[in-house]
Design a protein around this motif. Structure first.
Motif: not given
Ligand SMILES: Nc1ncnc2c1ncn2[C@@H]1O[C@H](COP(=O)(O)OP(=O)(O)OP(=O)(O)O)[C@@H](O)[C@H]1O
Ligand SMILES: [Mg+2]
Length: 229
Positions: A49, A94, A170-171
């Motif tokens: 991140t 995320q 992000d993810e």
């Protein structure tokens, strides 16, 4: 212009970052080119991140250079940085991607509000995007009425609405089951191919097969490129 800083969309040169005594990134160098599709894998806490935030000008490195669309980020003021973010970069965070009190359509319109697009045009573009990706039935729903997979697909639509040159995700699949993860990866692949948008995504899955073109491992603050089979 080979090797000149700024020829890529985003370029990190020897970037380091610490939080207190914890050194998270140690001299990272990475270039994101037009149409790139990059995976950054790493365990929880590896610094994924942090790395994406630095690439998206949401965080400053302690040392090293960040070049973004030909500009040295150190020499860009805050106003200009916001402009670059709004016009060229789409974020998929995320957590907390969608605003609960706004419908899907209104959520999609939000980046266009920031970009100063008028209401009529905003609505038209948001609807066109949902229609193109087969998600029009979600337009008037609130985030709480969506499944996790649908929410992430809407988050991708929102990152895409400004026609960015780069999407930082992000993810994006971390909260999804296998089937939804696959759907989401297919969607990102389609966006990368059809629109030539560069995509950088992160994942804690160290082995999952991904449709990305380049694959890196972030470990002990360093980025190691993985060979494709
Ligand atoms: N704002 C902050 N202040 C202090 N420490 C931070 C901050 N942000 C991140 N860290 C620390 O930096 C390290 C890397 O965090 P980061 O969030 O980048 O990891 P990550 O790879 O994204 O992990 P995850 O997969 O769990 O999201 C962690 O040890 C974290 O505790
Ligand atoms: Mg993270």
């Amino acid at each position: 212009m080979s090797g000149v800083p700024g020829e890529s969309l985003i370029e990190l040169l020897n970037v380091s970052k610490s939080y207190g005594p914890t050194q998270v990134l140690r001299g990272i160098t990475l270039k994101v080119h037009e149409g790139d599709f990059i995976a950054i894998r790493g365990k929880s806490g590896a610094g994924k991140t942090t790395l994406l935030k630095i690439m998206g000008l949401l965080e400053k490195p302690d040392s090293g250079e960040v070049w973004i669309f030909g500009r040295n980020a150190n020499k860009v003021g805050d106003d200009e940085m916001s402009k670059i973010r709004v016009h060229y970069i789409g974020f998929i965070f995320q957590f907390f991607n969608l605003i609960p009190s706004l419908t899907v359509l209104e959520n999609l319109e939000l980046p266009l509000v920031l970009a100063g697009v008028n209401r009529r045009e905003r609505r038209k573009r948001a609807l066109e995007l949902l229609e193109h990706f087969g998600l029009k039935s979600l337009a008037d729903k609130f985030p709480a009425m969506l499944s996790g997979g649908e929410r992430q697909r809407v988050a991708i639509m929102r990152a895409l609405i400004n026609n960015p040159r780069v999407i930082l995700a992000d993810e994006p699949t971390s909260s999804l089951d296998d089937e939804n993860s696959e759907l989401l990866m297919k969607l990102l692949e389609k966006i990368n191919e059809e629109r030539n948008v560069a995509i950088v995504l992160t994942t804690t899955d160290l082995y999952e097969e991904l449709p990305t073109k380049r694959d890196y491992m972030l470990r002990e603050g360093c980025l190691i490129e993985r060979q494709r089979k």
